[in-house]
Design a protein around this motif. Structure first.
Motif, PDB file in Angstrom:
ATOM      1  N   THR A 140     -15.619  90.174  36.399  1.00 24.90           N
ATOM      2  CA  THR A 140     -15.842  88.713  36.561  1.00 24.90           C
ATOM      3  C   THR A 140     -14.517  88.053  36.234  1.00 24.90           C
ATOM      4  N   SER A 141     -14.231  86.741  36.654  1.00 29.46           N
ATOM      5  CA  SER A 141     -13.260  86.080  36.522  1.00 29.46           C
ATOM      6  C   SER A 141     -13.193  84.633  35.871  1.00 29.46           C
ATOM      7  N   ALA A 142     -12.116  84.390  35.589  1.00 28.58           N
ATOM      8  CA  ALA A 142     -11.837  82.765  35.010  1.00 28.58           C
ATOM      9  C   ALA A 142     -10.513  82.206  36.016  1.00 28.58           C
ATOM     10  N   ARG A 143     -10.676  80.897  35.697  1.00 30.13           N
ATOM     11  CA  ARG A 143      -9.608  80.211  36.588  1.00 30.13           C
ATOM     12  C   ARG A 143      -8.922  78.928  35.552  1.00 30.13           C
ATOM     13  N   ALA A 144      -7.603  78.831  35.881  1.00 33.20           N
ATOM     14  CA  ALA A 144      -6.731  77.803  35.226  1.00 33.20           C
ATOM     15  C   ALA A 144      -5.933  77.206  36.485  1.00 33.20           C
ATOM     16  N   VAL A 145      -5.931  75.761  36.297  1.00 33.74           N
ATOM     17  CA  VAL A 145      -5.231  75.028  37.482  1.00 33.74           C
ATOM     18  C   VAL A 145      -3.824  74.589  36.919  1.00 33.74           C
ATOM     19  N   LEU A 146      -2.880  74.991  38.043  1.00 28.37           N
ATOM     20  CA  LEU A 146      -1.661  74.251  37.630  1.00 28.37           C
ATOM     21  C   LEU A 146      -1.587  73.070  38.459  1.00 28.37           C
ATOM     22  N   SER A 147      -0.732  72.101  37.786  1.00 30.46           N
ATOM     23  CA  SER A 147      -0.725  70.796  38.710  1.00 30.46           C
ATOM     24  C   SER A 147       0.875  70.173  38.394  1.00 30.46           C
ATOM     25  N   TRP A 148       1.252  69.618  39.684  1.00 36.85           N
ATOM     26  CA  TRP A 148       2.848  68.986  39.091  1.00 36.85           C
ATOM     27  C   TRP A 148       2.995  68.039  40.284  1.00 36.85           C
ATOM     28  N   ARG A 149       4.029  67.405  40.295  1.00 35.09           N
ATOM     29  CA  ARG A 149       4.600  66.408  41.364  1.00 35.09           C
ATOM     30  C   ARG A 149       5.699  66.790  41.831  1.00 35.09           C
ATOM     31  N   GLU A 193       1.854  71.097  34.597  1.00 34.00           N
ATOM     32  CA  GLU A 193       0.768  71.038  33.821  1.00 34.00           C
ATOM     33  C   GLU A 193      -0.186  72.340  34.045  1.00 34.00           C
ATOM     34  N   ALA A 194      -0.621  72.771  33.057  1.00 35.55           N
ATOM     35  CA  ALA A 194      -1.796  73.700  33.108  1.00 35.55           C
ATOM     36  C   ALA A 194      -2.973  73.436  32.420  1.00 35.55           C
ATOM     37  N   SER A 195      -4.338  73.783  32.823  1.00 35.45           N
ATOM     38  CA  SER A 195      -5.437  73.567  32.268  1.00 35.45           C
ATOM     39  C   SER A 195      -5.698  74.625  31.398  1.00 35.45           C
ATOM     40  N   ALA A 196      -6.745  74.645  30.770  1.00 37.63           N
ATOM     41  CA  ALA A 196      -7.323  75.802  29.692  1.00 37.63           C
ATOM     42  C   ALA A 196      -8.166  76.684  30.862  1.00 37.63           C
ATOM     43  N   TRP A 197      -8.009  78.076  30.715  1.00 39.93           N
ATOM     44  CA  TRP A 197      -9.120  78.956  31.423  1.00 39.93           C
ATOM     45  C   TRP A 197     -10.370  78.444  31.446  1.00 39.93           C
ATOM     46  N   PHE A 198     -11.128  78.323  32.367  1.00 41.32           N
ATOM     47  CA  PHE A 198     -12.605  77.996  32.666  1.00 41.32           C
ATOM     48  C   PHE A 198     -13.302  78.878  33.338  1.00 41.32           C
TER      49      PHE A 198
END
Length: 198
Positions: A140-149, A193-198
């Motif tokens: 199974t897997s988890a995901r985190a989202v990176l975001s930037w401008r 920016e990085a979200s928490a793992w979800f």
């Protein structure tokens, strides 16, 4: 033949002393096979040299991640719109045991030569769920989202472009090399920016 009480005592003493000595010795495997120790995986934060330049973090290659850590981290191509960018990191349990995930990924952004860029990685302002505890079953897997401008505000200076990442599942963990399907065009914001793992 034991004929008297004195001889019987001596005989029992000769039996008991070696047995007591054997009980106090550490156990030794008699099959010739010693237990295999768990691999030693040291934490590998990105350090800073005396000059203030960040040092290159130690990171295991993807082919070794499953055997050394039990999980593998990959990145997808992501999305871009109006200067705002997103890319997901995927954390897959490729081991045989459940894997506990806590917090958010610990990330170092690397240039095309594998050197760390001076990028500040901050909690996401778009994905604001608090870090929690996840238990990933094998497969199974988890995901985190990176975001930037990709904003460029200083035309006399260069823009930062991340070519790859060194990522630990959480702070202080062993880092993995993560190749990127597309560069991180960070402009000169110096921020990811990085979200928490979800």
């Amino acid at each position: 033949m034991i004929t008297g009480v004195g001889e019987l005592r001596r005989f029992l003493l000769l039996l008991v002393v070696p047995l007591l000595a054997a009980c106090t010795e550490p156990w030794q495997a008699t099959s010739g096979l010693a237990p295999t120790p768990a691999p030693s995986v040291a934490a590998s934060p990105a350090g800073v040299r005396g000059s203030g330049e960040p040092t290159t973090p130690v990171a295991v290659e993807p082919v070794s991640a499953c055997s050394l850590i039990g999980v593998q981290i990959t990145a997808d191509r992501g999305d871009a719109a109006m200067g705002y960018r997103e890319m997901s990191l995927h954390l897959r349990n490729c081991g045989t045991e459940p894997y506990l995930v806590e917090g958010r990924p610990d990330i170092v952004v690397l240039d095309e030569d594998g050197r760390p860029l001076k990028i500040s990685v901050q909690p996401s302002v778009h994905y604001t769920a608090a870090p929690g505890r996840l238990v990933l079953k094998p497969g199974t897997s988890a995901r985190a989202v990176l975001s930037w401008r990709n904003t460029v505000t200083n035309i006399s200076g260069g823009a930062d472009t991340g070519a790859s990442l060194a990522v630990a599942v959480s702070e202080g963990g062993m880092r993995q090399s993560v190749s990127l399907p597309a560069p991180l065009d960070l402009g000169n914001t110096g921020r990811l920016e990085a979200s928490a793992w979800f």
